[in-house]
Write an enzyme that holds these catalytic residues in place. Structure first.
Site, PDB file in Angstrom:
ATOM      1  N   HIS A   1       0.847  -1.192   0.000  1.00  0.00           N
ATOM      2  CA  HIS A   1       0.000   0.000   0.000  1.00  0.00           C
ATOM      3  C   HIS A   1       0.885   1.245   0.000  1.00  0.00           C
ATOM      4  O   HIS A   1       1.987   1.224   0.564  1.00  0.00           O
ATOM      5  CB  HIS A   1      -0.911  -0.009   1.229  1.00  0.00           C
ATOM      6  CG  HIS A   1      -1.889   1.125   1.211  1.00  0.00           C
ATOM      7  ND1 HIS A   1      -1.564   2.378   1.670  1.00  0.00           N
ATOM      8  CD2 HIS A   1      -3.154   1.208   0.742  1.00  0.00           C
ATOM      9  CE1 HIS A   1      -2.601   3.176   1.496  1.00  0.00           C
ATOM     10  NE2 HIS A   1      -3.576   2.499   0.928  1.00  0.00           N
TER      11      HIS A   1
ATOM     12  N   GLY B   1      -6.735   9.648  -0.232  1.00  0.00           N
ATOM     13  CA  GLY B   1      -7.090  10.491   0.909  1.00  0.00           C
ATOM     14  C   GLY B   1      -7.112  11.983   0.591  1.00  0.00           C
ATOM     15  O   GLY B   1      -7.178  12.805   1.496  1.00  0.00           O
TER      16      GLY B   1
ATOM     17  N   SER C   1      -9.563   7.989  -3.280  1.00  0.00           N
ATOM     18  CA  SER C   1     -10.727   8.877  -3.155  1.00  0.00           C
ATOM     19  C   SER C   1     -11.973   8.348  -3.868  1.00  0.00           C
ATOM     20  O   SER C   1     -12.726   9.107  -4.479  1.00  0.00           O
ATOM     21  CB  SER C   1     -10.378  10.288  -3.646  1.00  0.00           C
ATOM     22  OG  SER C   1      -9.392  10.858  -2.796  1.00  0.00           O
TER      23      SER C   1
HETATM   24  P1  PGA Z   1      -8.953   6.728   0.127  1.00  0.00           P
HETATM   25  O1  PGA Z   1      -7.845   5.616   0.396  1.00  0.00           O
HETATM   26  O2  PGA Z   1     -10.154   6.034  -0.461  1.00  0.00           O
HETATM   27  O3  PGA Z   1      -9.244   7.343   1.472  1.00  0.00           O
HETATM   28  O4  PGA Z   1      -8.367   7.691  -0.857  1.00  0.00           O
HETATM   29  C1  PGA Z   1      -7.631   4.567  -0.496  1.00  0.00           C
HETATM   30  C2  PGA Z   1      -6.550   3.655   0.003  1.00  0.00           C
HETATM   31  O5  PGA Z   1      -5.620   4.130   0.682  1.00  0.00           O
HETATM   32  O6  PGA Z   1      -6.576   2.445  -0.253  1.00  0.00           O
END
Ligand code: PGA
Length: 264
Positions: A107, A186, A226
């Site tokens: 990740h 994020g 996101s």
């Molecule tokens: P997010 O995170 O949907 O909050 O952008 C995705 C992820 O880190 O897998």
């Protein structure tokens, strides 16, 4: 026909009580109670796989609360050794015993916050494929790499450094790749459908060149970054996107349910 995967990565959120509460609500939604939704058809269709990646300490709470067989558990990280003096780490046999079907590897927070290099991720990928846990292997470029026109180079490097020794059968049957552009995680800045599809198509083409048509056609590729209920349907309608890896929007059971609904 590739089975869609909707995966929620809770990161360092949801203690045991919150995890239990979330899974109980999700299970009753699958059981079509009390309001009546498309959820029952989701549950019955078997066409999608719903995955939750809780923090290690909440894995047991999720395992105990899930009852329909629809929800699968993923770990957020693994160590490649099966036991030993590795303080703070968790092994694949431990994850398997705890009920994990999947493990997320590489990740972007592991790569960029905890500085896990490509070589360590290759070891994790290989060890996972030799265990009874399946890998969800994440790749994705930084904003400056994209701006410099190097996004595809980065994806190719991340994949090639990890999958060199794999065989076509393994790639087709066991591997899941998640394309998560770091600048979209994020930030509220989702990749456009076109950009997400182009990157996933590029990954599938790399798989085709190295492992052949059968493996590349059955390889599942997720998009993450996101994802929200209002963009999940259009992302999922792209031909090379087989599912979603969701961070923030997987923390609220209602928004996670809405995203699941858009995948039916
Ligand atoms: P997010 O995170 O949907 O909050 O952008 C995705 C992820 O880190 O897998």
């Amino acid at each position: 026909m590739r089975r869609k995967m909707i995966a929620g990565n809770w990161k360092m959120n949801n203690n045991q009580a919150a995890s239990r509460d979330f899974v109980e609500k999700l299970e009753s939604w699958f059981a079509n109670e009390p309001t009546g939704t498309k959820a029952a058809s989701v549950a019955a269709s078997g066409k999608i796989e719903v995955v939750i990646a809780p923090p290690f300490t909440s894995i047991e709470a999720v395992r105990a609360a899930k009852k329909s067989g629809i929800i699968q558990i993923a770990a957020q990280n693994v160590h490649h050794e099966s036991k030993g003096a590795f303080t703070g780490e968790v092994s694949l046999p431990m994850l398997e015993e705890a009920g994990c079907k999947y493990a997320i590897i590489g990740h972007s927070e592991r790569r960029h916050v905890f500085h896990e290099p490509d070589e360590a991720l290759e070891k994790k990928l290989i060890a996972t494929l030799e265990s009874n846990v399946l890998p969800i292997f994440c790749v994705g470029e930084l904003l400056e790499e994209r701006t410099a026109g190097n996004a595809e180079k980065v994806l190719a490097r991340q994949l090639e450094s990890a999958w060199t020794s794999l065989t076509s059968d393994i790639v087709g049957e066991m591997l899941v790749v998640a394309y998560e552009p770091v600048w979209a995680i994020g930030t509220g800045q989702t990749a456009s459908n076109g950009d997400a599809e182009r990157a996933c198509d590029f990954i599938r083409t790399l798989a085709y060149e190295k492992f052949g048509i059968a493996a590349s056609e059955s390889l599942r590729i997720l998009y993450g970054g996101s994802v929200k209920p209002d963009n999940s349907a259009s992302l999922l309608s792209q031909s090379d996107i087989d599912g979603l890896l969701i961070g923030g929007a997987s923390l609220e059971v209602e928004s996670f349910e809405k995203i699941i609904e858009t995948s039916v």
